[in-house]
Design an enzyme around this catalytic site. Structure first.
Site, PDB file in Angstrom:
ATOM      1  N   PRO A 141      46.700  77.398 -41.888  1.00  0.00           N
ATOM      2  CA  PRO A 141      47.848  78.451 -41.940  1.00  0.00           C
ATOM      3  C   PRO A 141      49.231  77.929 -41.403  1.00  0.00           C
ATOM      4  O   PRO A 141      49.745  78.257 -40.607  1.00  0.00           O
ATOM      5  CB  PRO A 141      47.283  79.668 -41.202  1.00  0.00           C
ATOM      6  CG  PRO A 141      46.383  79.084 -40.182  1.00  0.00           C
ATOM      7  CD  PRO A 141      45.800  77.890 -40.989  1.00  0.00           C
ATOM      8  N   CYS A 142      49.688  76.983 -42.109  1.00  0.00           N
ATOM      9  CA  CYS A 142      50.856  76.489 -41.615  1.00  0.00           C
ATOM     10  C   CYS A 142      52.086  77.458 -41.784  1.00  0.00           C
ATOM     11  O   CYS A 142      53.079  77.225 -40.900  1.00  0.00           O
ATOM     12  CB  CYS A 142      51.537  75.261 -42.275  1.00  0.00           C
ATOM     13  SG  CYS A 142      51.475  75.434 -44.300  1.00  0.00           S
ATOM     14  N   HIS A 143      51.893  78.608 -42.493  1.00  0.00           N
ATOM     15  CA  HIS A 143      52.803  79.537 -42.543  1.00  0.00           C
ATOM     16  C   HIS A 143      53.110  80.143 -41.315  1.00  0.00           C
ATOM     17  O   HIS A 143      53.918  80.950 -40.938  1.00  0.00           O
ATOM     18  CB  HIS A 143      52.552  80.378 -43.877  1.00  0.00           C
ATOM     19  CG  HIS A 143      51.363  81.108 -43.597  1.00  0.00           C
ATOM     20  ND1 HIS A 143      50.188  80.520 -44.048  1.00  0.00           N
ATOM     21  CD2 HIS A 143      51.332  82.309 -43.363  1.00  0.00           C
ATOM     22  CE1 HIS A 143      49.383  81.586 -43.588  1.00  0.00           C
ATOM     23  NE2 HIS A 143      49.849  82.736 -43.568  1.00  0.00           N
TER      24      HIS A 143
END
Length: 187
Positions: A141-143
């Site tokens: 989950p880089c967001h």
């Protein structure tokens, strides 16, 4: 050494068309939503040329169902999904493992992830580079990883930072500063 065969599937979600690629080891690529199946397929195949469309394995079918739930706003945990990150830098793999622990509705910063890994503040840039090169955005989950001061920072997926913000809002995260408790006098 023989290259593992990659298979892929393009599928529709409430946010648009996503793509997923896998091999015998695990998920190798994930494409965040675009407005058309063709655009998604083009972006996915740019990163894994030679991949072949296929009926997904049961484990991949579960991931697709989880992604659909995610884009319907249901809290979803992708941390147990089996990935194949072959070819990724060893430090990037550590960063990805740490990022996978940031759950639904939570965020961290590039600097905080670097510190968590025992690296100095200069490694925040490495964290940012790892997030930009994330082959399985959403699953890693880089967001949820923000710039210093909890600013949105960059996002290399279609739609850029606005897509990142929409995904965070879907999870109930607001990056808009709260209104002051006291109002100014209008004199």
């Amino acid at each position: 050494m023989k290259q593992a065969t990659h298979h892929y599937l393009i599928f529709e979600t409430a946010a648009g068309f996503c793509g997923i690629a896998w091999n015998d080891v695990g998920v190798t690529r994930f494409q965040l939503p675009t407005s058309s199946a063709e655009a998604t397929e083009r972006l996915l195949l740019r990163r894994i040329p030679g991949a072949e469309p296929a009926t997904p394995l049961p484990a991949v079918t579960e991931v697709v169902a989880a992604v659909k739930r995610y884009f319907h706003g249901e809290p979803t945990d992708f941390s147990a999904i089996k990935l194949d990150l072959t070819g990724q830098d060893a430090f990037f793999k550590q960063i990805y493992d740490a990022a996978r622990q940031v759950g639904w509705g939570h965020t961290t910063t590039y600097g905080a992830l670097a510190k968590q890994l025992g690296a100095g503040p200069e490694a925040a840039r490495d964290v940012g580079q790892a997030m930009a090169k994330n082959p399985v955005a959403l699953i890693i989950p880089c967001h949820r990883v923000l710039a210093a001061g909890n600013k949105i920072g960059g996002f290399s997926a279609p739609g850029g930072s606005s897509s990142k913000q929409k995904m965070l809002e879907l999870e109930g995260v607001s990056l808009v500063p709260p209104k002051p408790a006291q109002q100014t006098l209008d004199l």
